[in-house]
Design a protein around this motif. Structure first.
Motif, PDB file in Angstrom:
ATOM      1  N   ILE A 146       0.874  -1.182   0.000  1.00 23.08           N
ATOM      2  CA  ILE A 146       0.000   0.000   0.000  1.00 23.08           C
ATOM      3  C   ILE A 146       0.901   1.219   0.000  1.00 23.08           C
ATOM      4  CG2 ILE A 146      -1.832   1.255   1.209  1.00 23.08           C
ATOM      5  CD1 ILE A 146      -2.626  -1.396   2.533  1.00 23.08           C
ATOM      6  N   SER A 147       0.705   2.108  -0.966  1.00 21.33           N
ATOM      7  CA  SER A 147       1.619   3.242  -1.109  1.00 21.33           C
ATOM      8  C   SER A 147       0.867   4.558  -1.150  1.00 21.33           C
ATOM      9  CB  SER A 147       2.448   3.088  -2.399  1.00 21.33           C
ATOM     10  OG  SER A 147       3.452   4.071  -2.454  1.00 21.33           O
ATOM     11  N   SER A 148       1.344   5.509  -0.349  1.00 16.64           N
ATOM     12  CA  SER A 148       0.762   6.857  -0.325  1.00 16.64           C
ATOM     13  C   SER A 148       1.842   7.838   0.106  1.00 16.64           C
ATOM     14  CB  SER A 148      -0.426   6.913   0.636  1.00 16.64           C
ATOM     15  OG  SER A 148      -0.972   8.217   0.673  1.00 16.64           O
ATOM     16  N   THR A 149       2.589   8.339  -0.871  1.00 15.18           N
ATOM     17  CA  THR A 149       3.626   9.335  -0.597  1.00 15.18           C
ATOM     18  C   THR A 149       3.287  10.618  -1.337  1.00 15.18           C
ATOM     19  OG1 THR A 149       5.105   8.931  -2.479  1.00 15.18           O
ATOM     20  CG2 THR A 149       5.291   7.416  -0.581  1.00 15.18           C
ATOM     21  N   ALA A 150       4.134  11.616  -1.145  1.00  8.75           N
ATOM     22  CA  ALA A 150       3.965  12.887  -1.864  1.00  8.75           C
ATOM     23  C   ALA A 150       5.000  13.020  -2.973  1.00  8.75           C
ATOM     24  CB  ALA A 150       4.084  14.047  -0.887  1.00  8.75           C
ATOM     25  N   SER A 151       5.549  11.889  -3.392  1.00  6.50           N
ATOM     26  CA  SER A 151       6.584  11.913  -4.428  1.00  6.50           C
ATOM     27  C   SER A 151       6.000  12.372  -5.767  1.00  6.50           C
ATOM     28  CB  SER A 151       7.200  10.522  -4.583  1.00  6.50           C
ATOM     29  OG  SER A 151       8.084  10.504  -5.672  1.00  6.50           O
ATOM     30  N   PRO A 152       6.709  13.248  -6.499  1.00  6.97           N
ATOM     31  CA  PRO A 152       6.209  13.698  -7.811  1.00  6.97           C
ATOM     32  C   PRO A 152       6.370  12.639  -8.894  1.00  6.97           C
ATOM     33  CG  PRO A 152       8.331  14.708  -7.326  1.00  6.97           C
ATOM     34  CD  PRO A 152       7.936  13.940  -6.103  1.00  6.97           C
ATOM     35  N   THR A 153       7.167  11.617  -8.624  1.00  7.64           N
ATOM     36  CA  THR A 153       7.398  10.536  -9.598  1.00  7.64           C
ATOM     37  C   THR A 153       7.176   9.194  -8.910  1.00  7.64           C
ATOM     38  OG1 THR A 153       9.748  10.481  -9.058  1.00  7.64           O
ATOM     39  CG2 THR A 153       9.077  11.894 -10.912  1.00  7.64           C
ATOM     40  N   PRO A 154       6.880   8.141  -9.682  1.00 11.54           N
ATOM     41  CA  PRO A 154       6.641   6.827  -9.078  1.00 11.54           C
ATOM     42  C   PRO A 154       7.833   6.339  -8.247  1.00 11.54           C
ATOM     43  CG  PRO A 154       5.906   6.827 -11.349  1.00 11.54           C
ATOM     44  CD  PRO A 154       6.632   8.119 -11.148  1.00 11.54           C
ATOM     45  N   VAL A 155       7.527   5.727  -7.107  1.00 16.00           N
ATOM     46  CA  VAL A 155       8.577   5.179  -6.245  1.00 16.00           C
ATOM     47  C   VAL A 155       8.682   3.658  -6.414  1.00 16.00           C
ATOM     48  CG1 VAL A 155       8.401   7.028  -4.544  1.00 16.00           C
ATOM     49  CG2 VAL A 155       6.994   4.975  -4.278  1.00 16.00           C
ATOM     50  N   ILE A 156       7.694   3.037  -7.072  1.00 15.98           N
ATOM     51  CA  ILE A 156       7.719   1.603  -7.347  1.00 15.98           C
ATOM     52  C   ILE A 156       7.605   1.421  -8.870  1.00 15.98           C
ATOM     53  CG2 ILE A 156       6.576  -0.623  -6.999  1.00 15.98           C
ATOM     54  CD1 ILE A 156       5.548   0.417  -4.331  1.00 15.98           C
ATOM     55  N   THR A 157       8.663   0.884  -9.475  1.00 17.87           N
ATOM     56  CA  THR A 157       8.720   0.795 -10.941  1.00 17.87           C
ATOM     57  C   THR A 157       8.284  -0.578 -11.427  1.00 17.87           C
ATOM     58  OG1 THR A 157      11.003   0.020 -10.948  1.00 17.87           O
ATOM     59  CG2 THR A 157      10.650   2.425 -10.934  1.00 17.87           C
ATOM     60  N   HIS A 158       7.988  -0.613 -12.726  1.00 19.35           N
ATOM     61  CA  HIS A 158       7.611  -1.857 -13.390  1.00 19.35           C
ATOM     62  C   HIS A 158       8.729  -2.885 -13.272  1.00 19.35           C
ATOM     63  CE1 HIS A 158       7.362  -4.522 -16.959  1.00 19.35           C
ATOM     64  NE2 HIS A 158       6.044  -4.441 -16.752  1.00 19.35           N
ATOM     65  N   ASP A 159       9.974  -2.460 -13.486  1.00 20.45           N
ATOM     66  CA  ASP A 159      11.110  -3.385 -13.429  1.00 20.45           C
ATOM     67  C   ASP A 159      11.293  -3.954 -12.025  1.00 20.45           C
ATOM     68  OD1 ASP A 159      11.602  -3.033 -16.095  1.00 20.45           O
ATOM     69  OD2 ASP A 159      13.189  -1.532 -15.812  1.00 20.45           O
ATOM     70  N   ALA A 160      11.122  -3.098 -11.003  1.00 17.51           N
ATOM     71  CA  ALA A 160      11.301  -3.559  -9.617  1.00 17.51           C
ATOM     72  C   ALA A 160      10.249  -4.611  -9.268  1.00 17.51           C
ATOM     73  CB  ALA A 160      11.216  -2.376  -8.663  1.00 17.51           C
ATOM     74  N   VAL A 161       9.013  -4.428  -9.708  1.00 15.83           N
ATOM     75  CA  VAL A 161       7.945  -5.381  -9.398  1.00 15.83           C
ATOM     76  C   VAL A 161       8.167  -6.685 -10.157  1.00 15.83           C
ATOM     77  CG1 VAL A 161       5.464  -5.811  -9.509  1.00 15.83           C
ATOM     78  CG2 VAL A 161       6.305  -3.544  -8.887  1.00 15.83           C
ATOM     79  N   ARG A 162       8.595  -6.579 -11.406  1.00 14.09           N
ATOM     80  CA  ARG A 162       8.855  -7.797 -12.193  1.00 14.09           C
ATOM     81  C   ARG A 162       9.963  -8.632 -11.560  1.00 14.09           C
ATOM     82  NH1 ARG A 162      10.283  -6.776 -18.323  1.00 14.09           N
ATOM     83  NH2 ARG A 162      12.095  -5.853 -17.288  1.00 14.09           N
ATOM     84  N   THR A 163      11.003  -7.969 -11.078  1.00 18.85           N
ATOM     85  CA  THR A 163      12.099  -8.663 -10.398  1.00 18.85           C
ATOM     86  C   THR A 163      11.609  -9.317  -9.114  1.00 18.85           C
ATOM     87  OG1 THR A 163      13.703  -7.083 -11.307  1.00 18.85           O
ATOM     88  CG2 THR A 163      14.392  -8.364  -9.379  1.00 18.85           C
ATOM     89  N   ALA A 164      10.760  -8.613  -8.379  1.00 17.00           N
ATOM     90  CA  ALA A 164      10.219  -9.151  -7.124  1.00 17.00           C
ATOM     91  C   ALA A 164       9.362 -10.380  -7.389  1.00 17.00           C
ATOM     92  CB  ALA A 164       9.410  -8.081  -6.406  1.00 17.00           C
ATOM     93  N   LEU A 165       8.564 -10.363  -8.451  1.00 15.88           N
ATOM     94  CA  LEU A 165       7.723 -11.515  -8.781  1.00 15.88           C
ATOM     95  C   LEU A 165       8.559 -12.741  -9.106  1.00 15.88           C
ATOM     96  CD1 LEU A 165       4.853  -9.954 -10.944  1.00 15.88           C
ATOM     97  CD2 LEU A 165       4.609 -11.090  -8.739  1.00 15.88           C
ATOM     98  N   ARG A 166       9.675 -12.498  -9.802  1.00 22.99           N
ATOM     99  CA  ARG A 166      10.573 -13.595 -10.145  1.00 22.99           C
ATOM    100  C   ARG A 166      11.111 -14.251  -8.866  1.00 22.99           C
ATOM    101  NH1 ARG A 166      13.972 -10.711 -13.530  1.00 22.99           N
ATOM    102  NH2 ARG A 166      12.563 -10.530 -15.295  1.00 22.99           N
ATOM    103  N   ALA A 167      11.508 -13.397  -7.901  1.00 24.89           N
ATOM    104  CA  ALA A 167      12.050 -13.908  -6.639  1.00 24.89           C
ATOM    105  C   ALA A 167      10.970 -14.617  -5.815  1.00 24.89           C
ATOM    106  CB  ALA A 167      12.650 -12.757  -5.833  1.00 24.89           C
ATOM    107  N   ARG A 168       9.737 -14.217  -5.974  1.00 29.31           N
ATOM    108  CA  ARG A 168       8.608 -14.802  -5.227  1.00 29.31           C
ATOM    109  C   ARG A 168       8.056 -16.059  -5.902  1.00 29.31           C
ATOM    110  NH1 ARG A 168       5.658 -11.870  -1.676  1.00 29.31           N
ATOM    111  NH2 ARG A 168       3.672 -12.662  -2.496  1.00 29.31           N
ATOM    112  N   LYS A 169       8.615 -16.400  -7.052  1.00 31.96           N
ATOM    113  CA  LYS A 169       8.150 -17.569  -7.808  1.00 31.96           C
ATOM    114  C   LYS A 169       6.667 -17.440  -8.128  1.00 31.96           C
ATOM    115  CE  LYS A 169      11.723 -20.530  -5.889  1.00 31.96           C
ATOM    116  NZ  LYS A 169      12.052 -21.760  -5.111  1.00 31.96           N
TER     117      LYS A 169
END
Length: 449
Positions: free
Chosen positions: A251-274
């Protein structure tokens, strides 16, 4: 005598005014005693929360035609509002009688809350009542009112759907996550940000059984402060990619002007999570999670718009439930007013019994002395019965004679109804209810034929 409520709440006054009339816990005992010391105030309770300050009183005739005015004056003086150049008249509501009763029932049931149907106010109301009880400033009328209000609130929550649906983005997010995971207990949540919405989401997750929580925030100190509350641990935003694979819920709710969670980071995490699924809720504007993440398999991504639609639907559901609750409360008010009438008779009944007991004690003592003096027990018994009867009936008999002399037929009729022999009273009741016994049976047979 009447119930009186005065107060301000989130609808009638901004926080700048509400905070000026809050009763701190340390001053509450003195405030309760002072409030109950106002001439004409018989019983009192003070309710003070971040969203409302209210005085519940049962008042006597000395308060006059405007029973709330002395209470308004007292509230202003207690908080020294003149020194703040603050006038409460535009913010205060003043209720009495049935309107006051309905208000208390509505407050207890969550119908008068900032978030419709929220249960927190019921606990706060119980705390306020307990404090008043502890300091001896309540009595039979407020006791009956508050205890009935708690019972009504329970009925509203069990017999309507007033609290069934999530009506904040944070609670809606957690409710949505429950559609993905049967139980939160074995899972890990990664909460990005440390503001009010994330803190509320953390509380909802913790309440629903989640035991492992990671808080990620730009300010590590703030992340550590929030994590400590839930036995979690804190990381900086720069460590997000490293811990993303541990998270079943993000769950993410920051005031960042740009995304803090990227497509590449999530894809890598899914690979590690099998390919174990991840529930993701992006409740930030601008968005914290790159939109392309939604295209990945095993990702359930919801945006603030998705969640707001759920909240809006749930708010409408609660409004419908509130209409059902209002009907239930209306019926409870009518029942409460009937019960209240019995309390009106209590002081008269108590005085009648006390007077009778005093006469009994006096006459019995005389009879004992007669026995001790050797008088015949049968003579003493006759004396006891005759004297007690005469003494008990003397006052009522005298007042009935006086009523007859001045033509007060109402009092005479009331006495007939009050002192009618039991068989006569039964016959009257039978007549009122369509007849019982032989005459009633004849009527029933006649109507049946």
């Amino acid at each position: 005598m009447t119930f009186v409520v005065i107060g301000i709440n989130h609808r009638t006054a901004p926080v700048e005014i509400r905070e000026k009339v809050v009763f701190a816990g340390t001053e509450l005992p003195d405030a309760l005693r002072a409030l109950n010391g106002i001439p004409g105030v018989r019983e009192s309770v003070i309710v003070s929360t971040c969203n409302r300050t209210e005085l519940y009183c049962f008042t006597d005739d000395p308060l006059g035609n405007a029973p709330a005015q002395p209470l308004v004056q007292w509230l202003g003086e207690w908080h020294d509002l003149a020194a703040h150049q603050l006038d409460l008249n535009d913010s205060l509501y003043q209720l009495q009688g049935q309107s006051a009763v309905q208000h208390v029932f509505n407050v207890a049931s969550g119908l008068d809350s900032l978030v419709l149907g929220e249960p927190q106010i019921l606990g706060q109301l119980k705390d306020a009542y307990r404090a008043a009880l502890d300091h001896g400033v309540t009595g039979p009328f407020l006791n009956r009112l508050l205890q009935t209000a708690f019972s009504v609130a329970k009925r509203v929550r069990t017999e309507t759907r007033i609290g069934a649906s999530a009506v904040s983005v944070a609670s809606a997010t957690v409710a949505m996550a429950r559609t993905v995971f049967e139980s939160f207990e074995p899972h890990t949540a990664l909460l990005v940000g440390a503001g009010e919405t994330i803190a509320l989401a953390a509380r909802h997750l913790h309440t629903n059984g989640l035991r492992r929580m990671i808080i990620a925030n730009r300010s590590l100190d703030r992340a550590q402060e929030l994590a400590k509350e839930f036995d979690g641990f804190a990381i900086g935003l720069d460590a997000l990619a490293t811990h993303l694979s541990e998270a079943d819920i993000v769950i993410s709710s920051t005031a960042s002007p740009t995304p803090v969670i990227t497509h590449d980071a999530v894809r890598t995490a899914l690979r590690a999570r099998k390919r174990k699924p991840i529930f993701m809720a992006d409740i930030a504007v601008p968005r914290d999670i790159e939109p392309e993440v939604a295209k990945l398999e095993d990702i359930y991504l919801f945006t603030i718009d998705d969640l707001q639609n759920v909240v809006n639907e749930n708010i409408e559901s609660r409004r419908e439930a509130a209409r059902d609750a209002a009907q239930l409360i209306a019926a409870e008010i009518a029942l409460f007013e009937q019960q209240l009438k019995t309390l009106d008779a209590v002081p008269t009944i108590r005085r009648l019994r006390d007077d009778a007991e005093a006469l009994r004690a006096q006459t019995t003592e005389q009879a004992r002395k007669m026995l001790a003096a050797g008088r015949d027990p049968r003579e003493v018994m006759d004396f006891l019965a005759a004297t007690l009867t005469n003494r008990l009936l003397h006052g009522p008999s005298q007042r009935l004679r006086e009523a007859a002399e001045r033509g007060d037929g109402d009092l005479i009729q009331a006495a007939k109804a009050l002192f009618a022999p039991e068989p006569e009273r039964s016959r009257r009741e039978a007549d009122l209810h369509g007849g019982h016994g032989e005459h009633g049976a004849e009527k029933e047979k006649s109507s049946a034929s």
